[in-house]
Enzyme design. Structure first.
Site, PDB file in Angstrom:
ATOM      1  N   CYS A  61       0.784  -1.238   0.000  1.00 38.48           N
ATOM      2  CA  CYS A  61       0.000   0.000   0.000  1.00 38.48           C
ATOM      3  C   CYS A  61       0.819   1.293   0.000  1.00 38.48           C
ATOM      4  CB  CYS A  61      -0.902   0.077   1.235  1.00 38.48           C
ATOM      5  SG  CYS A  61      -2.022  -1.284   1.499  1.00 38.48           S
ATOM      6  N   HIS A 124      -2.327   6.809   4.095  1.00 37.17           N
ATOM      7  CA  HIS A 124      -1.221   5.857   4.198  1.00 37.17           C
ATOM      8  C   HIS A 124       0.160   6.413   3.852  1.00 37.17           C
ATOM      9  CE1 HIS A 124      -1.020   1.212   4.530  1.00 37.17           C
ATOM     10  NE2 HIS A 124      -1.274   1.795   5.672  1.00 37.17           N
TER      11      HIS A 124
HETATM   12 CA    CA Z   1      -3.048  -2.341  -0.592  1.00 37.00          CA
END
Ligand code: CA
Ligand code: CA
Lengths: 507, 507
Positions: A61, A124
């Protein structure tokens, strides 16, 4: 460059990037999912362009998302670790670092042409105040800084906050429910509404916009709202896919309703391959590709991709251009009429010649497959050379963690970090998309491919200046104890003493 | 039954069954082949119905084809062996047997309603005179009785003959060239012309027809004509697929040109899964499914399938009915207004309610996965229970013959014949189409699925009367030494003395 010939004096289009989380190449009907449960995405492909050779920049991610928003490989933008060799690193709650202030993010540049930018969903790129979206070019944010793991007890670990712009609105599992037993959560519906509302407001204001729709229902723990639970042939993961597919259909319909479909460039993709280690209930499909998330095999980094822009992108087209998420950075700038920064190396290319004129010859550009600080593999044309192979460690594997369940290619899906730099494994991905049959090193085909790839690798390494690694240090004191806005809500928690350590990245 | 409501007084349509050889589920763009090189098949699906849950009756050519033409499992129609347990058997040149005279083949029945039937391509139900197509209901034949293996020296082994109707025209590699080095052969073009010519003649004669177009370019050694060689991203196998796809496009276009598209039912499928043991140059793709040809995993028996009948089958539809090649027997009879034989058990169902009215509720019917004389597995709904597992023997495997390359599911892709009859392995094929995660035997889901499947298996076994096995005996004297018509051509060879033996079926 030639794209301007295709759209002379075109107004700057709105830009929507729909980024799925851990959705696999094989999860869409149009990419061969046997359940064929994505009618809206399949229709989007029929109205736009399918890109079967589209890649992420990293099989995980955070570095994938950092690459998308900076147009640069994680090794350049700092979203990697040097704590150990070839380790995947991301931004859990205890991470100290985040996106470097030296990086320029896409919304920062789009702002120079009057774009208003919103991120809906998972950020993120660091959760400490200086790393949050509104400090990095976004005008609006609805979503979370980290994954929706939990529930936690708010004692040793705080639940992840949900932000509205620069202040928290509540926490997952407390104010934003996810039922771990049933899988029920209305988060995708909220993210849909946030997207539709933003589009409406900017359209009324006649303001060009950038919507980064970063939903996470297909990341474990997968969830869907009541209306979609139990609807899929594929179980809960499929329910999540069906709700996302429905929501994407709603967004495209909204663009048409508002009459801005001809002026809105929409790109659909995913941040990394399906998390096949999560088992059948929580994982998607990478179709015919090897392994998945965390790995530099095709299953880890080849992504579903659809470009949609009625009147500009030819409907029902398929383009085999090797492309990646970093291209979305450069392409978006070009669409907005902004010169990409020239003070740094960009890995993203301008895809507009391919997207707007699919007869354009394909660029012979490489795809780099990094795992942390190591260039594991390189694709050039149909050939992919593996310089290092690793699935995960024997230690993890023996605990039942399997990054390639049901798959085992000798000398390829290795459980030790295996170096092949002197004699890379080379696959022809056209004949062998599943990376099962390495070319014979004695063949002319191998030698020809190797010599071309070697030159590319040499040039890449010679000019590479790694960024300062941002994902080395962890500290429980930096967790989401007291996000901005917590006072109003009575949701501030007391952080422990700072006690930083070098993060342990096991794979 | 309800179909008559949909087409009252409909004239009997022409019937075309396009049967590919060793083509895999994942070889079509519409089923997720990354190269997306089947525009005609993809268009056929867009104009017709896609059946993602369509099966063959056997993971190997001959028994699969015998089942298609008789509407009966090989265990009933005799196309199996009892020489050893659970062995795949077919009709190589040295086979003594062939299709039993007690079986009724589809063209024999269609003839009762005035249909003229032609087979173009591979027969594979026995090559001795009494077993050939014109002795078994077909009016015309252009093609070969066996696979196009070779070249042979015509001393110890004769080259395979090519027949025109009841007499040979020549032999492969001699009169019908296949270049083993380049892969060049114009056979698919010949088969295309034979098909187009037949369609034209019957149309002019206003005669209903059945065309069984059984082409074999995707069976190793794969071939394509010069125009297609080198065109595919996938190598020679892909070239063969592209030529077949082109040819199918030509046939559908021909139906339109002749104005008979609304009166011609066309079904496209393959005889067994991709031969993944043949490596990347000679094998197709089974998409997300496990293993391939020769096995009773999904990769061996799930087939690409498209039904096409403009004005009758809803365009762009997808139907998840569990169906199989034997249904084509019964369905064709119903379309022709012929009562299926009632003096024997038929395994094929009438699919017309599903094809002509896709809102029809799905029948909860099982799929049986046989390997030779053993019922290896059963699918009911989304659940598949394996009673026996076997890929191939250790002996073969150690020689490098791998029926599941790159795949290994412990306790599933076993190299010994492993019995699970007391506690079958059960998979949910919706969540886990790749058969990688067996359900826990302790779960309620397992127990519920097992009790339902057990009842079906019990009933099946109780009523099963195996046919006399036809594939037990071999003899070099029966090879294609002197096929009918060889005298005219000076192509008769002298057979050796008869020396029959029990055929050895190693897997
Ligand atoms: Ca991911
Ligand atoms: Ca076959």
């Amino acid at each position: 460059c030639s794209w301007t010939k295709n759209i002379p004096n075109a107004p700057t289009p709105n830009i929507i990037i729909m980024l799925m989380d851990d959705m696999g190449w094989g999860d869409l009907g149009v990419f061969g999912q046997p359940s064929k449960e994505t009618p809206n995405l399949d229709a989007m492909a029929a109205e736009g362009m399918l890109l079967p050779n589209f890649y992420t920049a990293n099989p995980l991610c955070s570095p994938s998302r950092a690459a998308l928003l900076t147009g640069r490989l994680a090794i350049r933008n700092g979203f990697y670790t040097t704590n150990a060799h070839a380790r995947n690193a991301y931004t859990p709650q205890e991470i100290v670092g985040g996106i470097s202030k030296d990086e320029i993010l896409l919304p920062q540049l789009l702002k120079t042409k009057g774009y208003v930018s919103k991120i809906v969903g998972k950020w993120h790129l660091g959760h400490r105040p200086q790393y949050l979206p509104l400090k990095n070019g976004f005008d609006e944010w609805f979503g979370s800084p980290n994954c929706h793991f939990g529930p936690y007890n708010d004692q040793s670990i705080p639940n992840i906050p949900v932000y509205n712009n620069s202040e928290m609105l509540g926490r997952f599992y407390e104010d934003f429910k996810i039922d771990r037993n049933t899988g029920e959560s209305n988060l995708t519906q909220i993210y849909l509404m946030e997207g539709l509302d933003f589009i409406l407001r900017q359209t009324k204001a006649q303001q060009p916009f950038f919507l980064y729709w970063a939903v996470d229902a297909t990341h474990a723990p997968v969830y869907a709202s009541k209306r979609f639970l139990g609807k899929s042939q594929r179980g809960r993961y499929g329910d999540a896919v069906m709700e996302l597919d429905y929501s994407i259909g709603q967004i495209l319909k909204w663009l048409r309703t508002l009459g801005i479909d001809n002026n809105t460039f929409v790109f659909f993709t995913s941040d990394n391959g399906a998390a096949v280690m999560s088992g059948p209930n929580e994982s998607g499909s990478n179709g015919p590709f090897l392994c998945g998330k965390e790995t530099t095999f095709e299953g880890g980094m080849r992504e579903p991709a659809i470009a949609w822009w009625p009147g500009h992108i030819k409907e029902g087209s398929v383009n085999f251009q090797l492309a990646n998420v970093m291209d979305l950075f450069t392409t978006s700038l070009v669409l907005a009429g902004i010169n990409p920064p020239d003070d740094r190396i960009l890995d993203g290319l301008d895809l507009t010649p391919v997207l707007l004129n699919s007869s354009q010859p394909l660029k012979n550009r490489p795809i780099f497959y990094y795992r942390g600080n190591e260039l594991m593999a390189v694709r050039l044309g149909q050939y992919k050379a593996h310089y290092w192979t690793w699935s995960n460690s024997w230690e993890e594997f023996k605990k039942g963690i399997n990054f390639c369940p049901g798959e085992e290619v000798p000398n390829v899906t290795t459980h030790e970090q295996k170096e092949h730099t002197l004699q890379p494994l080379i696959f022809h991905l056209g004949r062998d998309p599943g990376e099962k049959f390495p070319l014979s090193v004695l063949s002319k085909e191998y030698q020809d491919a190797l010599s071309r790839i070697s030159a590319v690798v040499q040039q890449h390494k010679d000019t590479l200046v790694p960024g300062i690694p941002q994902l080395n240090m962890c500290d429980t004191a930096v967790m989401n104890w007291a996000p901005a806005g917590c006072e109003k809500l009575g949701k501030c928690l007391k952080p422990p003493e700072s006690n930083p350590w070098k993060c342990d990245w096991p794979h």
